[in-house]
Motif scaffolding. Structure first.
Motif, short mmCIF file in Angstrom:
data_model
loop_
_atom_site.label_atom_id
_atom_site.label_comp_id
_atom_site.label_asym_id
_atom_site.label_seq_id
_atom_site.Cartn_x
_atom_site.Cartn_y
_atom_site.Cartn_z
N SER A 159 0.84 -1.20 0.00
CA SER A 159 0.00 0.00 0.00
C SER A 159 0.87 1.25 0.00
O SER A 159 2.07 1.19 0.26
CB SER A 159 -0.93 0.00 1.22
OG SER A 159 -0.17 -0.08 2.41
N HIS A 161 1.01 5.08 1.72
CA HIS A 161 0.49 5.84 2.85
C HIS A 161 0.65 7.35 2.63
O HIS A 161 1.33 7.79 1.69
CB HIS A 161 1.18 5.42 4.14
CG HIS A 161 0.81 4.05 4.60
ND1 HIS A 161 1.21 2.90 3.93
CD2 HIS A 161 0.07 3.62 5.67
CE1 HIS A 161 0.73 1.85 4.55
NE2 HIS A 161 0.04 2.24 5.60
N ALA A 182 -3.27 4.71 5.07
CA ALA A 182 -3.08 4.27 3.69
C ALA A 182 -4.08 4.97 2.78
O ALA A 182 -5.21 5.24 3.18
CB ALA A 182 -3.25 2.76 3.58
N ALA A 185 -4.19 0.58 -1.96
CA ALA A 185 -3.55 -0.71 -1.72
C ALA A 185 -3.91 -1.67 -2.85
O ALA A 185 -4.91 -1.48 -3.55
CB ALA A 185 -3.98 -1.29 -0.38
#
Length: 244
Positions: A159, A161, A182, A185
């Motif tokens: 993912s 962030h 996040a 993803a």
């Protein structure tokens, strides 16, 4: 300071529900301009022109130029009140923009590179967008129109962030002060779960189909016993005939 849209507005002195309703009947939208070092001013704008501008994503994240008579004021959009079921704007709020004052705005995220990322292209993953915009704080001259999020290097179960977003100088993320959440993803597709309703229905149908067969099996011995009974009754009669 770069502006992207110019809106022509008029000052209005009347206020209240009745005055706002009359404005809407005339094809105008009641608005208010506040902030900066000046008092709030009530405005009205063309409803039709405003609808067209609101269809553009950039209208929500750029500095606007409000022209009222001979005056021009830079501003940003702060709030739009829409009708519950009609395609109509009920009210709109603008905030003045000053060159040396920080502003806070929600900026859209533009996701790129998903199709060529290893997680999607070779590993069969699915992209999940956890955020589509972020709130930033900056001076008007540093305000970005959007923030690009590159997924081309992302593998499955990875993912990106907030702290990994590439921001221009002078731009800060408001949410990052609370948590490094996040924004996107790539995850594995979920395995198909058995449909419990269909399974139960199939089992019920099988039970119903089996019931007549079981009933028939029980009925067969009873029927045989019923046929044998007259023969047993006939035996005494035969003995009486023999004695005679």
């Amino acid at each position: 300071m770069k502006t992207s849209f110019e809106l022509v507005a008029e000052f209005r002195e009347t206020q209240g529900k009745g005055a706002s309703r009359r404005l809407r009947h005339e094809g105008k939208v009641p608005a208010i301009l506040y902030g900066g070092h000046s008092e709030a001013r009530k405005l009205s704008l063309s409803h039709q022109k405003l609808l067209i501008m609101l269809d553009n994503e950039r209208f929500y994240s750029t500095i606007l130029s409000l022209k009222v008579g001979e005056e021009t004021q830079n501003a940003i959009l702060k709030d739009v009140q829409r009708h519950p079921y009609k395609n109509a704007i009920v009210h709109i709020d603008f905030q003045r923009v000053e060159d040396n004052q920080l502003i806070r705005m929600s900026i859209p995220l533009h996701f790129t590179g998903a199709a060529v990322s290893p997680g999607v292209k070779t590993q069969g993953g699915i992209v999940s967008h956890l955020r589509t915009e972020v709130e930033v704080s900056c001076l008007p001259k540093d305000l970005p129109e959007f923030i690009e999020v590159d997924l081309s290097g992302l593998s499955i179960n990875e993912s990106i962030h907030l702290s990994q977003l590439k921001l221009s100088e002078g731009v800060e993320l408001i949410a990052l002060a609370k948590e490094d959440a996040a924004v996107v993803a790539i995850h594995s597709p979920r395995a198909e779960e058995p449909d419990l309703a269909k399974t139960a229905a199939a089992e019920g149908a099988a039970a119903v189909a089996a019931a007549p067969a079981a009933a028939g099996a029980k009925a067969a011995p009873a029927a045989a016993g019923a046929k044998a009974a007259p023969a047993a009754k006939a035996a005494p009669a035969a003995k009486k005939d023999a004695k005679k």
